[in-house]
Design a protein around this motif. Sequence first.
Motif, short mmCIF file in Angstrom:
data_model
loop_
_atom_site.label_atom_id
_atom_site.label_comp_id
_atom_site.label_asym_id
_atom_site.label_seq_id
_atom_site.Cartn_x
_atom_site.Cartn_y
_atom_site.Cartn_z
N ILE A 19 42.80 32.51 37.50
CA ILE A 19 43.13 32.19 39.00
C ILE A 19 44.76 32.78 39.25
CG2 ILE A 19 43.80 29.93 40.77
CD1 ILE A 19 41.52 28.71 38.52
N GLY A 20 45.47 32.53 38.56
CA GLY A 20 46.61 33.26 39.03
C GLY A 20 47.12 34.28 39.36
N THR A 21 46.57 35.20 38.27
CA THR A 21 46.51 36.41 38.46
C THR A 21 45.57 37.40 39.41
OG1 THR A 21 47.21 36.05 35.68
CG2 THR A 21 45.45 38.45 36.56
N ARG A 22 44.44 36.48 40.07
CA ARG A 22 43.68 37.12 40.62
C ARG A 22 44.05 36.95 42.18
NH1 ARG A 22 37.14 34.77 40.93
NH2 ARG A 22 37.55 36.15 42.75
N TYR A 23 45.03 35.69 42.82
CA TYR A 23 45.94 35.65 43.51
C TYR A 23 47.01 36.66 43.47
CZ TYR A 23 48.82 32.53 46.75
OH TYR A 23 49.75 32.57 47.82
N LEU A 24 47.37 36.80 41.95
CA LEU A 24 49.11 37.57 42.31
C LEU A 24 48.57 38.96 43.13
CD1 LEU A 24 51.30 37.28 41.44
CD2 LEU A 24 51.54 38.22 38.95
N ALA A 25 47.04 39.83 42.23
CA ALA A 25 46.68 40.82 43.08
C ALA A 25 46.31 40.63 43.77
CB ALA A 25 45.40 41.56 41.22
N ASP A 26 45.99 39.96 44.40
CA ASP A 26 45.47 39.82 46.40
C ASP A 26 46.51 39.61 46.83
OD1 ASP A 26 42.98 39.93 45.64
OD2 ASP A 26 42.64 38.33 45.88
N LEU A 27 47.69 39.26 46.41
CA LEU A 27 48.90 39.97 47.32
C LEU A 27 49.55 40.79 46.73
CD1 LEU A 27 50.42 36.26 46.21
CD2 LEU A 27 49.35 36.44 48.21
N MET B 144 49.86 29.25 35.58
CA MET B 144 50.35 29.94 36.20
C MET B 144 50.72 28.44 37.69
SD MET B 144 48.94 33.30 35.80
CE MET B 144 50.10 34.07 36.87
N GLN B 145 50.74 27.65 37.19
CA GLN B 145 51.36 26.40 38.93
C GLN B 145 50.52 26.79 39.77
OE1 GLN B 145 53.37 23.96 38.46
NE2 GLN B 145 52.51 24.08 36.92
N VAL B 146 48.67 26.98 39.70
CA VAL B 146 48.37 27.48 41.12
C VAL B 146 47.52 25.90 41.40
CG1 VAL B 146 46.97 29.36 39.86
CG2 VAL B 146 46.25 27.25 39.45
N MET B 147 47.75 26.12 43.00
CA MET B 147 47.65 24.78 43.49
C MET B 147 46.37 24.79 43.52
SD MET B 147 50.48 23.38 44.83
CE MET B 147 49.40 22.71 46.02
N PRO B 148 45.54 23.44 43.75
CA PRO B 148 44.36 23.23 43.91
C PRO B 148 43.04 24.56 44.34
CG PRO B 148 45.21 21.17 43.68
CD PRO B 148 46.13 21.94 43.71
N ALA B 149 43.90 24.67 45.69
CA ALA B 149 43.46 24.74 47.19
C ALA B 149 43.11 25.45 46.37
CB ALA B 149 44.09 24.89 48.29
N THR B 150 43.92 26.78 45.70
CA THR B 150 43.55 28.49 45.98
C THR B 150 42.85 28.92 44.73
OG1 THR B 150 46.35 28.43 45.82
CG2 THR B 150 44.73 30.05 44.43
N ALA B 151 43.13 27.57 43.48
CA ALA B 151 41.65 27.67 42.65
C ALA B 151 39.97 27.61 43.32
CB ALA B 151 42.12 25.91 41.44
N ALA C 256 44.53 38.86 28.68
CA ALA C 256 42.98 39.44 29.53
C ALA C 256 43.25 39.56 30.81
CB ALA C 256 41.99 38.35 28.42
N ALA C 257 43.29 38.94 31.27
CA ALA C 257 43.47 37.98 32.58
C ALA C 257 44.32 39.45 33.96
CB ALA C 257 44.47 36.97 32.93
N ALA C 258 45.11 40.04 33.16
CA ALA C 258 46.03 41.18 33.46
C ALA C 258 45.20 42.18 33.94
CB ALA C 258 47.20 40.79 32.79
N VAL C 259 44.53 43.00 32.81
CA VAL C 259 43.92 43.95 32.13
C VAL C 259 42.85 43.90 33.00
CG1 VAL C 259 42.38 45.10 30.67
CG2 VAL C 259 43.71 44.20 29.85
#
Length: 230
Positions: free
Chosen positions: A171-179, A138-145, A102-105
């Motif tokens: 969170i992890g997928t949004r960060y991945l998409a931004d990268l 997805m092992q996100v850092m608190p700062a990324t969250a 769902a996050a990927a879509v």
Amino acid sequence: MSLFWKESDERGHPSLGTVMRGVVLLAFLLGGWLPSSWANQVWEFVDGEGVTHIGNVPPSAATRGVIWLSRVPPASVVKGKDRGPSALQFPGYDDVKQHLEAAAVAQSLDPAFVIAVAAAESAFNVKAVSRKGALGLMQVMPATAERYGVAARPSSDGEHAAMEPKVNAQIGTRYLADLLRMFDGDKELALAAYNAGEGAVIKYGRRIPPYPETQQYVEKVMRFYRGLLR
């Protein structure tokens, strides 16, 4: 030939072996004994200092007493293409699949790519926390969250809000998409940035940084990704 190396990452995210300490599948394999039928497999274990090692031969007597974790099938070359192990071998996948997909879509990403990242980051362990504070699936850092609007909140169990699997996947997928957008859709550069930070990739001329841990991480995720596409 032995293939042992140390695994960790530059931003404090745990390796697959580290986060799987709580998912010890083969605790009875102590003292360097391996069945002959498994002799050609690749294995991971965490030593007494918390360092993850990987090898394709039975361990020496020096590793006696170490608890083995999960079996990781080796990549094989088929018709010139590297075909890696399936990320779906890890327990917990069925419980988080819907959140990852769902996050990927929602971010217009290939679900297989997001699943591969989660497999490499935590082996689908939603309770994983690294020594440097990377959280969850997805092992996100608190700062990324916090960057994506998810701050810590008090709870009965004291967990950060980002530990909730659905939220963590988002969170992890949004960060991945931004990268991926930052690095023009280059999956390997996006993975390197996810592991070592975007600043490190930019510092080295928009190339994978010369960190063995990061290079191994990118290779691991891409093996999982190719395995999922078979």
